[in-house]
Design a protein around this motif. Structure first.
Motif, PDB file in Angstrom:
ATOM      1  N   UNK A  32      73.616  48.258  27.805  1.00  0.00           N
ATOM      2  CA  UNK A  32      73.857  47.616  29.102  1.00  0.00           C
ATOM      3  C   UNK A  32      73.082  46.308  29.227  1.00  0.00           C
ATOM      4  N   UNK A  33      71.889  46.257  28.656  1.00  0.00           N
ATOM      5  CA  UNK A  33      71.099  45.028  28.687  1.00  0.00           C
ATOM      6  C   UNK A  33      71.817  43.899  27.959  1.00  0.00           C
ATOM      7  N   UNK A  34      72.390  44.208  26.804  1.00  0.00           N
ATOM      8  CA  UNK A  34      73.146  43.211  26.040  1.00  0.00           C
ATOM      9  C   UNK A  34      74.417  42.820  26.795  1.00  0.00           C
ATOM     10  N   UNK A  35      75.085  43.794  27.374  1.00  0.00           N
ATOM     11  CA  UNK A  35      76.345  43.533  28.071  1.00  0.00           C
ATOM     12  C   UNK A  35      76.152  42.639  29.293  1.00  0.00           C
ATOM     13  N   UNK A  36      75.043  42.811  29.989  1.00  0.00           N
ATOM     14  CA  UNK A  36      74.791  42.011  31.191  1.00  0.00           C
ATOM     15  C   UNK A  36      74.484  40.560  30.859  1.00  0.00           C
ATOM     16  N   UNK A  37      74.006  40.304  29.663  1.00  0.00           N
ATOM     17  CA  UNK A  37      73.548  38.968  29.263  1.00  0.00           C
ATOM     18  C   UNK A  37      74.713  38.143  28.724  1.00  0.00           C
ATOM     19  N   UNK A  38      75.518  37.596  29.621  1.00  0.00           N
ATOM     20  CA  UNK A  38      76.697  36.802  29.269  1.00  0.00           C
ATOM     21  C   UNK A  38      76.670  35.489  30.060  1.00  0.00           C
ATOM     22  N   UNK A  39      75.828  34.532  29.677  1.00  0.00           N
ATOM     23  CA  UNK A  39      75.661  33.312  30.489  1.00  0.00           C
ATOM     24  C   UNK A  39      76.953  32.543  30.736  1.00  0.00           C
ATOM     25  N   UNK A  40      77.833  32.489  29.737  1.00  0.00           N
ATOM     26  CA  UNK A  40      79.045  31.690  29.888  1.00  0.00           C
ATOM     27  C   UNK A  40      80.099  32.360  30.764  1.00  0.00           C
ATOM     28  N   UNK A  41      79.836  33.598  31.171  1.00  0.00           N
ATOM     29  CA  UNK A  41      80.745  34.259  32.109  1.00  0.00           C
ATOM     30  C   UNK A  41      80.557  33.728  33.526  1.00  0.00           C
ATOM     31  N   UNK A  42      79.493  32.957  33.738  1.00  0.00           N
ATOM     32  CA  UNK A  42      79.247  32.332  35.041  1.00  0.00           C
ATOM     33  C   UNK A  42      79.875  30.938  35.033  1.00  0.00           C
ATOM     34  N   UNK A  43      80.824  30.676  35.916  1.00  0.00           N
ATOM     35  CA  UNK A  43      81.506  29.381  35.894  1.00  0.00           C
ATOM     36  C   UNK A  43      80.600  28.257  36.387  1.00  0.00           C
ATOM     37  N   UNK A  44      80.896  27.008  36.016  1.00  0.00           N
ATOM     38  CA  UNK A  44      80.092  25.871  36.497  1.00  0.00           C
ATOM     39  C   UNK A  44      80.151  25.773  38.025  1.00  0.00           C
ATOM     40  N   UNK A  45      79.095  25.226  38.588  1.00  0.00           N
ATOM     41  CA  UNK A  45      79.043  25.065  40.043  1.00  0.00           C
ATOM     42  C   UNK A  45      77.618  25.120  40.535  1.00  0.00           C
ATOM     43  N   UNK A  46      77.454  24.913  41.831  1.00  0.00           N
ATOM     44  CA  UNK A  46      76.120  24.870  42.414  1.00  0.00           C
ATOM     45  C   UNK A  46      75.388  26.205  42.297  1.00  0.00           C
ATOM     46  N   UNK A  47      76.134  27.301  42.264  1.00  0.00           N
ATOM     47  CA  UNK A  47      75.505  28.625  42.235  1.00  0.00           C
ATOM     48  C   UNK A  47      75.176  29.102  40.830  1.00  0.00           C
ATOM     49  N   UNK A  48      75.532  28.308  39.818  1.00  0.00           N
ATOM     50  CA  UNK A  48      75.440  28.797  38.445  1.00  0.00           C
ATOM     51  C   UNK A  48      74.012  29.176  38.045  1.00  0.00           C
ATOM     52  N   UNK A  49      73.030  28.332  38.340  1.00  0.00           N
ATOM     53  CA  UNK A  49      71.665  28.618  37.909  1.00  0.00           C
ATOM     54  C   UNK A  49      71.142  29.904  38.551  1.00  0.00           C
TER      55      UNK A  49
END
Length: 228
Positions: A32-49
């Protein structure tokens, strides 16, 4: 001579009949730790960071859970490396920041409760076994922030496969929290293994994440905060 032979035979029989180690919780939490770590699944935008900080906190917590799933294990927690995640998460979402902060407090408490050498032997006959001081309180206390972060990340991602993975992680952790008292039982281990199988199948639909592969330190936030 016969008594010595008989004693050796009985001991060998008991060892041969011993149950294998119960690694179900450790294995699920690591996956689950590996599965949660998907940075590119977050789209660009102000909320990304902020969303990436939430991802990191969730992944860190799950890895720490895998450590504590092993009896008498020693948890590492570097509060100074974790603190920026709280600020980043809170910058875009106050509730998410509070959830990340709560996970940090729980991990720091678990770290402070690391057993000293020989703690298990000294706790013999005590109504409180040493796992009760870290593992079960951590799972129960962490469920609300885990559910909150999984929901926020699921809403913030544009990746349906990642959303399904987050749902599976949330449901798996809810199972742990509901049955924390039975966490070491074999029946519970079978249910956790079923959750692991489900999560592993869902991860097959995740695209490879180049952001993870390009890290100078492949362990990423997990390595910085909770790995020895």
């Amino acid at each position: 001579m016969f008594r010595k032979f008989l004693a050796a035979f009985v001991l060998a029989l008991l060892v041969g009949c011993a149950l294998p180690p119960n690694t179900a919780l450790r294995d699920w939490a690591q996956l689950a730790s590996v599965a949660a770590d998907q940075p590119e699944a977050v789209p660009p935008g102000d909320a990304r960071d902020g969303l990436r900080a939430q991802q990191a906190a969730l992944s860190i917590y799950l890895y720490a859970l895998s450590v504590l799933a092993q009896e008498e294990s020693m948890l590492t927690f570097r509060a100074e490396a974790y603190a920026p995640l709280v600020r980043r998460a809170a910058a875009g979402d106050a509730a998410a920041g509070a959830a990340v902060a709560q996970l940090g407090r729980l991990l720091e408490a678990a770290y402070a409760a690391n057993p000293v050498p020989g703690a298990r032997a000294r706790s013999a006959g005590s109504p409180t076994v040493i796992e009760d001081l870290r593992l079960r309180p951590l799972i129960r206390g962490a469920d609300a922030p885990v559910q909150g972060l999984a929901a926020t990340l699921a809403q913030g991602t544009g990746d349906d496969a990642y959303r399904a993975v987050l749902l599976a992680i949330a449901e798996g952790h809810a199972l742990l929290a509901t049955r924390a008292a039975d966490i070491r039982q074999r029946a519970m281990a079978r249910d956790i293994q079923a959750q692991e199988d489900r999560l592993r199948r869902l991860m097959l639909f995740l695209a490879p994440d180049p952001a993870v592969g390009l890290r100078r330190d492949l362990a990423g936030p997990v390595g910085a905060v909770v790995q020895p």
